[in-house]
Design a protein around this motif. Structure first.
Motif, PDB file in Angstrom:
ATOM      1  N   ALA A  93       6.464  -9.087   0.571  1.00  0.00           N
ATOM      2  CA  ALA A  93       6.885  -7.890   0.651  1.00  0.00           C
ATOM      3  C   ALA A  93       7.331  -7.146   1.748  1.00  0.00           C
ATOM      4  N   LYS A  94       8.019  -5.707   1.800  1.00  0.00           N
ATOM      5  CA  LYS A  94       8.404  -5.137   2.385  1.00  0.00           C
ATOM      6  C   LYS A  94       7.066  -3.308   3.034  1.00  0.00           C
ATOM      7  N   ALA A  95       6.431  -2.878   4.444  1.00  0.00           N
ATOM      8  CA  ALA A  95       6.089  -2.642   3.965  1.00  0.00           C
ATOM      9  C   ALA A  95       6.700  -1.378   5.158  1.00  0.00           C
ATOM     10  N   THR A  96       6.652   0.215   5.472  1.00  0.00           N
ATOM     11  CA  THR A  96       7.265   1.275   6.155  1.00  0.00           C
ATOM     12  C   THR A  96       5.652   2.161   6.875  1.00  0.00           C
ATOM     13  N   VAL A 107       7.389  -8.285  12.098  1.00  0.00           N
ATOM     14  CA  VAL A 107       8.053  -6.920  12.586  1.00  0.00           C
ATOM     15  C   VAL A 107       9.815  -7.165  12.552  1.00  0.00           C
ATOM     16  N   VAL A 108      10.401  -6.063  12.056  1.00  0.00           N
ATOM     17  CA  VAL A 108      11.467  -6.108  11.785  1.00  0.00           C
ATOM     18  C   VAL A 108      12.087  -5.211  12.689  1.00  0.00           C
ATOM     19  N   ARG A 109      11.195  -4.126  12.303  1.00  0.00           N
ATOM     20  CA  ARG A 109      11.926  -3.078  13.704  1.00  0.00           C
ATOM     21  C   ARG A 109      10.854  -2.258  13.834  1.00  0.00           C
ATOM     22  N   SER A 110      10.235  -2.485  15.112  1.00  0.00           N
ATOM     23  CA  SER A 110       9.302  -0.842  15.121  1.00  0.00           C
ATOM     24  C   SER A 110       9.872   0.223  15.919  1.00  0.00           C
ATOM     25  N   GLY A 111      10.343   1.826  15.998  1.00  0.00           N
ATOM     26  CA  GLY A 111      10.918   2.522  16.485  1.00  0.00           C
ATOM     27  C   GLY A 111       9.815   3.979  17.256  1.00  0.00           C
ATOM     28  N   ARG A 112      10.141   4.764  17.575  1.00  0.00           N
ATOM     29  CA  ARG A 112       8.972   5.391  17.909  1.00  0.00           C
ATOM     30  C   ARG A 112       7.927   6.309  16.640  1.00  0.00           C
ATOM     31  N   ASN A 113       8.304   6.681  16.053  1.00  0.00           N
ATOM     32  CA  ASN A 113       7.685   7.353  14.683  1.00  0.00           C
ATOM     33  C   ASN A 113       7.982   6.186  13.187  1.00  0.00           C
ATOM     34  N   VAL A 114       8.078   5.117  13.308  1.00  0.00           N
ATOM     35  CA  VAL A 114       8.930   4.477  12.030  1.00  0.00           C
ATOM     36  C   VAL A 114       8.320   2.756  12.910  1.00  0.00           C
ATOM     37  N   THR A 115       7.434   2.377  12.080  1.00  0.00           N
ATOM     38  CA  THR A 115       7.709   0.707  11.705  1.00  0.00           C
ATOM     39  C   THR A 115       7.540  -0.361  10.406  1.00  0.00           C
ATOM     40  N   LEU A 117       0.505   4.056   6.052  1.00  0.00           N
ATOM     41  CA  LEU A 117       1.301   3.478   5.244  1.00  0.00           C
ATOM     42  C   LEU A 117       2.053   4.055   4.143  1.00  0.00           C
ATOM     43  N   GLY A 118       3.717   4.142   5.010  1.00  0.00           N
ATOM     44  CA  GLY A 118       4.400   5.018   3.650  1.00  0.00           C
ATOM     45  C   GLY A 118       4.897   4.683   2.865  1.00  0.00           C
ATOM     46  N   GLU A 119       5.255   2.814   2.855  1.00  0.00           N
ATOM     47  CA  GLU A 119       6.249   1.889   1.262  1.00  0.00           C
ATOM     48  C   GLU A 119       5.819   1.266   1.111  1.00  0.00           C
TER      49      GLU A 119
END
Length: 113
Positions: free
Chosen positions: A101-104, A75-83, A52-54
């Motif tokens: 809430a928004k979670a990165t 899930v708004v966006r899921s890439g190779r390194n960040v979801t 959990l980054g943020e």
């Protein structure tokens, strides 16, 4: 993967109240984190660790005592390194949004030695 609804969680009645009789902010944040991790896990490979980054919370309105609160994460966006995941808390009767809430998450590959 754009805006995929993946988790709905309902809790009522609850015991974590603040001094004003509303649902405690710490309990809201803990549920948001738990649900967002479960939602992110649906799109991230099992061989990657999630960190959990943020976690950003918006407390729009206090949910009253013993009100049914429905939690919906997507899930708004899921890439190779960040979801990125968004979470909405709605009142069961009126359907009004009380918290968001928004979670990165950072997707970390497991090292092979």
């Amino acid at each position: 993967m754009e805006n995929t609804s993946c988790c709905i969680y309902t809790f009522s009645p609850y015991i974590f109240l603040n001094a004003y009789g509303g649902l405690h902010g710490g309990a809201v944040a803990a549920v948001a984190e738990m649900v967002s991790i479960a939602c992110a896990r649906t799109v991230v490979s099992k061989d990657k660790d999630l960190f959990l980054g943020e976690l950003s919370m918006s407390y729009l309105f206090a949910a009253p005592r013993n009100a049914e609160v429905i939690v919906d994460a997507s899930v708004v966006r899921s890439g190779r390194n960040v979801t990125a995941v968004t979470v909405e808390f709605r009142l069961g009767e009126s359907g009004g949004v009380v918290y968001t809430a928004k979670a990165t998450f950072y997707n970390m590959p497991v090292a092979s030695l």
